[in-house]
Every structure is written in structure tokens, then in C-alpha cells.
Design an enzyme around this catalytic site. Structure first.
Site, PDB file in Angstrom:
ATOM      1  N   HIS A 101      35.090  38.995  41.420  1.00 56.97           N
ATOM      2  CA  HIS A 101      36.419  39.371  41.912  1.00 56.97           C
ATOM      3  C   HIS A 101      36.722  38.569  43.174  1.00 56.97           C
ATOM      4  CE1 HIS A 101      39.692  41.708  43.665  1.00 56.97           C
ATOM      5  NE2 HIS A 101      39.951  42.090  42.416  1.00 56.97           N
ATOM      6  N   GLU A 127      43.700  35.830  38.846  1.00 54.24           N
ATOM      7  CA  GLU A 127      44.338  36.605  39.914  1.00 54.24           C
ATOM      8  C   GLU A 127      44.581  35.687  41.109  1.00 54.24           C
ATOM      9  OE1 GLU A 127      43.334  41.190  39.747  1.00 54.24           O
ATOM     10  OE2 GLU A 127      41.920  40.097  40.977  1.00 54.24           O
TER      11      GLU A 127
HETATM   12  O1  G3P Z   1      41.402  43.770  40.695  1.00 56.15           O
HETATM   13  C1  G3P Z   1      42.785  43.886  40.721  1.00 56.15           C
HETATM   14  C2  G3P Z   1      43.342  43.514  42.018  1.00 56.15           C
HETATM   15  O2  G3P Z   1      42.739  42.467  42.694  1.00 56.15           O
HETATM   16  C3  G3P Z   1      44.827  43.419  42.051  1.00 56.15           C
HETATM   17  O3  G3P Z   1      45.198  44.187  43.129  1.00 56.15           O
HETATM   18  O4  G3P Z   1      46.618  45.708  44.368  1.00 56.15           O
HETATM   19  O5  G3P Z   1      47.540  43.549  43.538  1.00 56.15           O
HETATM   20  O6  G3P Z   1      47.037  45.379  41.929  1.00 56.15           O
HETATM   21  P1  G3P Z   1      46.678  44.733  43.238  1.00 56.15           P
END
Ligand code: G3P
Length: 214
Positions: free
Chosen positions: A85, A133
Site C-alpha cells: 500500500h 492508487e
Molecule cells: O486503500 C485505499 C486508500 O488508500 C484510499 O483512501 O481515503 O482516498 O479512499 P481514500
């Protein structure tokens, strides 16, 4: 669609969120799961919600003080784990070791990555899925599917060009059903999200909204 709710170290009640995940999962064709802190895995798994770890280390039983062993995570009731992550970055060799450790323990794997190039490298390690991400969008409430749709499509292409058995998820800023649908339209088979549920006043309502259009 797979909807994986990462609780990070947010000060939410992990059991209450897990119960909401379990209950909303019963109402939808989507697959919902929750990833609490390691210390909460057992209590969360006891709710009956599909439970994931946030991380496992590239280790075996032995002299590894402070590490997270894949077998212990599985014993606690987790069925899968995130690896690499954005908030728990690993070197490539350690990502490989963590994927192998998770496989050894029978855990499903999602390897996270910042961008399509890293997605290609992650897919080459043959996890069950990869998740793109963009770090700058995490926690912002601005969905990756809207702010940077190209990164999702390019991640799908990158993974497919390496191994089309590896599913692609996306995450960052996702908090509504429209965001989930947009992610699916870009080729994503699921979403990772955190703050939209873990920081919600009513996690059940937030989850219901996420799966409503699915
Ligand atoms: O693991 C999911 C995360 O990194 C995304 O965070 O708060 O943007 O949904 P968020």
C-alpha cells in the site's frame, strides 16, 4: 465489483464497520470486504464480514520481531491481504516475498502501485490483483476515476500486457456509487477505499450508497 474497505488506523469502530460491510454485502451482487489493522483482524473476522489484512511481511516463522506473518493473519480469519500500500511501501524483492508468503498461507493478494509502470511490475509477480492508487488523491475525496481516468485505463492495459489473469482495481478518493460505476467503466474490477466509509458518520449508509448502482 469488488469493494475493499481499508480502515487504515482511523479511529472508527472496526467491528461496527465490519458488521455494516457484512450486512450490506447481503443486499448486493457486489463483493464487499474490510481490511482492519492487524490487531483487530480476529474480532473483525468473527463478525462474518470478509476480512483482509492491510499488509504481510516477506518472512517465515522465526526471528522476526515486530513483523506480520502471513500464517498468523490467516489464523486470525483473514482471507486476503493488501501488499505495498502507498502507506506501507516495499522494495520489489519484498513485494515478491510478501506475495509468496501470502500464497503459502492461502491468502488472496492485491498488490498496490502508484502508476501504470509499477502496475506492470506488480502484475509480473502474479498476485491475484493489482490496485492503482495515485498517492496525491488518497484521502482527498476527489475520485481517481474522475481526476485521472487515464491512469486507470493505462493500468488496465499495463496489467493485461503482462498477465491478463491479474485483475485490476483502483482507489483514491472513491466515496459514491457513481465513483464505483465510473471505475468499472474504465476497466477496473473493483475499488479500494478508506475515508469514504471509515470516516463516515453512518458507515452503513455510505456502503449502501457505494453499491446502490451495482
Ligand atoms: O486503500 C485505499 C486508500 O488508500 C484510499 O483512501 O481515503 O482516498 O479512499 P481514500
Amino acid at each position: 465489483m469488488f469493494v475493499l474497505v481499508n480502515l487504515k488506523t482511523y479511529p472508527c469502530d472496526p467491528v461496527a464497520v465490519a458488521e455494516a460491510v457484512r450486512d450490506v454485502n447481503e443486499t448486493t451482487d457486489a463483493r464487499l470486504a474490510v481490511a482492519p489493522q492487524a490487531a483487530h483482524l480476529e474480532r473483525v473476522a468473527e463478525t462474518g464480514a470478509e476480512t483482509w489484512a492491510q499488509h504481510v511481511d516477506p518472512i517465515e516463522h522465526g526471528s522476526n520481531t515486530g513483523h506480520t506473518l502471513a500464517e498468523s493473519v490467516a489464523d486470525a480469519g483473514a482471507v486476503g491481504t493488501l501488499i505495498n500500500h502507498s502507506e506501507q511501501r516495499l522494495k520489489l524483492a519484498d513485494i515478491d516475498g510478501s506475495v509468496r508468503a501470502a500464497e503459502r498461507a492461502g491468502l488472496e493478494t492485491v498488490v498496490c502501485a502508484n502508476n501504470p509502470a509499477q502496475i506492470g511490475a506488480a502484475a509480473a509477480l502474479e498476485p491475484d490483483a493489482v490496485a492503482v492508487e495515485p498517492p496525491e488523491l488518497i484521502g482527498t475525496g476527489t475520485p481517481v476515476s474522475q481526476a485521472d481516468p487515464d491512469i486507470v485505463e493505462d493500468a488496465v492495459d499495463a496489467a493485461e500486457s503482462v498477465d491478463d489473469d491479474v485483475a485490476v482495481l483502483c482507489g483514491a478518493g472513491i466515496s459514491t456509487g457513481d465513483d464505483v460505476v465510473a471505475a468499472g467503466d474504465l476497466g477496473s474490477e473493483g475499488v479500494l477505499l478508506a475515508s469514504g466509509v471509515a470516516k463516515a458518520d453512518d458507515p452503513t449508509a455510505a456502503l449502501e450508497d457505494l453499491v446502490a448502482p451495482l
